[in-house]
Design a protein around this motif. Structure first.
Motif, PDB file in Angstrom:
ATOM      1  N   LYS A  51       0.982  -1.041   0.153  1.00 31.32           N
ATOM      2  CA  LYS A  51       0.300  -0.272  -0.243  1.00 31.32           C
ATOM      3  C   LYS A  51       1.094   1.422   0.127  1.00 31.32           C
ATOM      4  CE  LYS A  51      -4.000  -1.675   2.893  1.00 31.32           C
ATOM      5  NZ  LYS A  51      -3.489  -2.885   2.302  1.00 31.32           N
ATOM      6  N   GLY A  52       0.379   2.552  -0.652  1.00 27.52           N
ATOM      7  CA  GLY A  52       0.942   3.438  -0.462  1.00 27.52           C
ATOM      8  C   GLY A  52       1.290   3.724   1.150  1.00 27.52           C
ATOM      9  N   GLY A  53       0.707   3.819   2.103  1.00 23.72           N
ATOM     10  CA  GLY A  53       1.251   4.396   3.986  1.00 23.72           C
ATOM     11  C   GLY A  53       2.026   3.059   4.065  1.00 23.72           C
ATOM     12  N   HIS A  54       2.946   2.488   3.431  1.00 25.48           N
ATOM     13  CA  HIS A  54       3.544   1.600   2.973  1.00 25.48           C
ATOM     14  C   HIS A  54       4.880   1.874   2.919  1.00 25.48           C
ATOM     15  CE1 HIS A  54       1.158  -2.271   4.330  1.00 25.48           C
ATOM     16  NE2 HIS A  54       1.065  -1.624   5.304  1.00 25.48           N
ATOM     17  N   LEU A  55       4.878   3.230   2.267  1.00 26.96           N
ATOM     18  CA  LEU A  55       6.359   3.513   1.504  1.00 26.96           C
ATOM     19  C   LEU A  55       6.904   4.441   2.213  1.00 26.96           C
ATOM     20  CD1 LEU A  55       5.091   3.879  -1.937  1.00 26.96           C
ATOM     21  CD2 LEU A  55       6.302   2.368  -1.419  1.00 26.96           C
ATOM     22  N   LEU A  56       7.759   5.232   3.186  1.00 32.70           N
ATOM     23  CA  LEU A  56       8.091   5.560   3.504  1.00 32.70           C
ATOM     24  C   LEU A  56       9.728   6.078   3.609  1.00 32.70           C
ATOM     25  CD1 LEU A  56       7.845   4.216   7.568  1.00 32.70           C
ATOM     26  CD2 LEU A  56       6.445   5.405   6.605  1.00 32.70           C
ATOM     27  N   PRO A  57       9.493   7.251   2.823  1.00 34.46           N
ATOM     28  CA  PRO A  57      10.561   8.046   2.720  1.00 34.46           C
ATOM     29  C   PRO A  57      11.154   8.787   3.826  1.00 34.46           C
ATOM     30  CG  PRO A  57       8.696   8.857   1.229  1.00 34.46           C
ATOM     31  CD  PRO A  57       8.524   7.963   2.471  1.00 34.46           C
ATOM     32  N   GLY A  58      12.807   8.173   3.844  1.00 35.01           N
ATOM     33  CA  GLY A  58      13.447   8.440   5.301  1.00 35.01           C
ATOM     34  C   GLY A  58      14.785   9.730   4.908  1.00 35.01           C
ATOM     35  N   GLY A  59      15.393   9.728   5.680  1.00 37.52           N
ATOM     36  CA  GLY A  59      16.181  11.115   5.414  1.00 37.52           C
ATOM     37  C   GLY A  59      17.148  10.541   4.520  1.00 37.52           C
ATOM     38  N   GLU A  60      18.683  11.703   3.872  1.00 38.22           N
ATOM     39  CA  GLU A  60      19.435  11.666   3.095  1.00 38.22           C
ATOM     40  C   GLU A  60      19.197  10.819   1.731  1.00 38.22           C
ATOM     41  OE1 GLU A  60      22.297   9.837   5.381  1.00 38.22           O
ATOM     42  OE2 GLU A  60      22.676  11.188   6.962  1.00 38.22           O
ATOM     43  N   GLY A  61      17.345  10.989   1.236  1.00 38.19           N
ATOM     44  CA  GLY A  61      17.570  10.574   0.521  1.00 38.19           C
ATOM     45  C   GLY A  61      16.861   8.697  -0.048  1.00 38.19           C
ATOM     46  N   ILE A 116       7.866  -0.751   4.810  1.00 35.16           N
ATOM     47  CA  ILE A 116       7.478  -2.101   6.428  1.00 35.16           C
ATOM     48  C   ILE A 116       5.646  -2.557   5.767  1.00 35.16           C
ATOM     49  CG2 ILE A 116       8.103   0.631   7.654  1.00 35.16           C
ATOM     50  CD1 ILE A 116       5.739   1.237   7.782  1.00 35.16           C
ATOM     51  N   ASP A 117       5.547  -3.224   6.942  1.00 35.63           N
ATOM     52  CA  ASP A 117       4.608  -4.332   6.395  1.00 35.63           C
ATOM     53  C   ASP A 117       4.900  -5.312   6.170  1.00 35.63           C
ATOM     54  OD1 ASP A 117       3.427  -2.776   8.612  1.00 35.63           O
ATOM     55  OD2 ASP A 117       1.829  -1.553   7.872  1.00 35.63           O
ATOM     56  N   HIS A 118       5.231  -6.659   6.195  1.00 30.45           N
ATOM     57  CA  HIS A 118       6.039  -7.254   5.305  1.00 30.45           C
ATOM     58  C   HIS A 118       5.503  -8.563   6.097  1.00 30.45           C
ATOM     59  CE1 HIS A 118       9.014  -4.188   4.121  1.00 30.45           C
ATOM     60  NE2 HIS A 118       8.078  -4.633   2.675  1.00 30.45           N
ATOM     61  N   GLY A 119       4.129  -8.935   6.400  1.00 32.47           N
ATOM     62  CA  GLY A 119       4.324 -10.624   7.336  1.00 32.47           C
ATOM     63  C   GLY A 119       3.362 -11.077   6.045  1.00 32.47           C
ATOM     64  N   VAL A 120       2.775 -10.098   4.930  1.00 31.82           N
ATOM     65  CA  VAL A 120       1.795 -11.083   3.728  1.00 31.82           C
ATOM     66  C   VAL A 120       2.437 -11.374   2.841  1.00 31.82           C
ATOM     67  CG1 VAL A 120      -0.616 -11.258   4.938  1.00 31.82           C
ATOM     68  CG2 VAL A 120       0.329  -8.948   3.149  1.00 31.82           C
ATOM     69  N   THR A 121       3.593 -12.022   2.889  1.00 31.51           N
ATOM     70  CA  THR A 121       5.146 -12.406   1.443  1.00 31.51           C
ATOM     71  C   THR A 121       5.563 -13.466   1.725  1.00 31.51           C
ATOM     72  OG1 THR A 121       6.152 -12.015   3.839  1.00 31.51           O
ATOM     73  CG2 THR A 121       5.488  -9.875   2.056  1.00 31.51           C
ATOM     74  N   PHE A 122       6.014 -14.321   0.640  1.00 35.48           N
ATOM     75  CA  PHE A 122       6.477 -14.828   0.552  1.00 35.48           C
ATOM     76  C   PHE A 122       5.423 -16.799   0.432  1.00 35.48           C
ATOM     77  CE2 PHE A 122       9.754 -13.137   2.611  1.00 35.48           C
ATOM     78  CZ  PHE A 122      11.306 -13.068   1.783  1.00 35.48           C
ATOM     79  N   ASN A 123       3.910 -16.180   0.111  1.00 31.89           N
ATOM     80  CA  ASN A 123       2.791 -17.704  -0.290  1.00 31.89           C
ATOM     81  C   ASN A 123       3.624 -18.240  -1.591  1.00 31.89           C
ATOM     82  OD1 ASN A 123       0.379 -18.795  -0.613  1.00 31.89           O
ATOM     83  ND2 ASN A 123      -0.007 -18.217   0.886  1.00 31.89           N
ATOM     84  N   THR A 124       3.158 -19.560  -1.813  1.00 31.87           N
ATOM     85  CA  THR A 124       4.258 -20.368  -3.104  1.00 31.87           C
ATOM     86  C   THR A 124       2.689 -19.787  -4.119  1.00 31.87           C
ATOM     87  OG1 THR A 124       1.902 -22.104  -2.103  1.00 31.87           O
ATOM     88  CG2 THR A 124       4.777 -22.065  -1.031  1.00 31.87           C
TER      89      THR A 124
END
Length: 272
Positions: free
Chosen positions: A168-178, A183-191
């Motif tokens: 989702k868009g809310g899972h994109l976090l632009p941090g410092g220094e470019g 974040i939020d990767h709980g639903v990953t690696f499914n077959t």
């Protein structure tokens, strides 16, 4: 007689801080579907803020094993580290105030960074990629676009490798220094192919030379007995590890960003 040599204090790594530090719960992030606790963590003179997601606070899902989302978050971090892109904040599995859970460094997002937009147009402007049309009320639609940003493109590759079902868009976090973090990767690696993301702007396009080089490195890192493969085997099932290898091989063979498969909704809901 000369003074004895002074040994400088050992520097505590972020992973050590998160894994061994004292966690103190400061609040709860209410918008999340699972229990997400905002904490401070302290260890040997170093302090930071972090997110702690206890396994006990995970909601059951029909297509993922119960009590396993925290391990998938750690697995996503391990793959991110293997790419060399550092797209996922430092993440560890540890015991905490409410039992075992995922602990991840807190990232303060840059408030003025614009990565997504809704525009009243048929085609994206220069510097943007089209995602699709979205309803905006009163029978009207607008074009949802994301920035044509090299950092997002790398994240799209990572998501394809880990089969992220919820970018989702809310899972994109632009941090410092470019920097940019996902974040939020709980639903990953499914077959099964469950890639759901807002980052479809490069679908079907050729992968960059850098991405192909990274994928080739991942292929080696995922070989049986390699350190990354051994670590992932502690976090996901053998079948899921094999499926990850297959996704990497498929991307290397095609040389292209994957396209929506059609058997699963391509865009998460809500998208932001």
């Amino acid at each position: 007689m000369s003074a004895p040599e002074r040994i400088p204090p050992r520097s505590v790594t972020t992973a050590e801080l998160l894994a061994k530090g004292e966690l103190k719960v400061r609040g709860r992030i209410r918008e999340a579907s699972n229990a997400v606790l905002y904490c401070s963590v302290s260890y040997e003179g170093r302090d930071a803020f972090c997110v702690y997601k206890p396994v006990a606070g995970e909601q059951p899902l029909w297509d993922f094993p119960d009590g396993n989302l925290a391990r998938r978050e750690v697995a996503a971090y391990e793959v991110s580290q293997a790419t060399g892109w550092g797209l996922v904040p430092t993440t560890v599995l540890r015991d905490g105030p409410y039992g075992e859970g995922m602990c991840q460094l807190w990232i303060e997002a840059a408030p003025d960074a614009e990565l997504l937009a809704l525009v009243d147009a048929e085609e994206p402007a220069e510097g943007w990629k089209a995602i699709g049309f979205a309803e905006v009320g009163e029978g009207k639609t607008a074009l949802l676009v994301h920035a044509d940003d090299a950092r997002l493109r790398k994240l799209a590759v990572l998501d394809a490798v880990i089969n992220n079902a919820d970018r989702k868009g809310g899972h994109l976090l632009p941090g410092g220094e470019g920097r940019l973090y996902g974040i939020d990767h709980g639903v990953t690696f499914n077959t099964e192919n469950k890639l759901r993301t807002l980052l479809w702007g490069w679908a079907g396009e050729s992968l960059t030379d850098e991405a192909l080089s990274v994928l080739a490195g991942l292929r080696d890192a995922l070989a049986p007995g390699a350190p990354l493969a051994t670590r992932l085997a502690e976090l996901v099932t053998a079948a899921e590890l094999d499926a990850t290898r297959a996704r990497v091989e498929a991307m290397l063979a095609s040389g292209k960003h994957p396209e929506p498969g059609g058997e699963w909704p391509a865009i998460p809901w809500p998208p932001v």
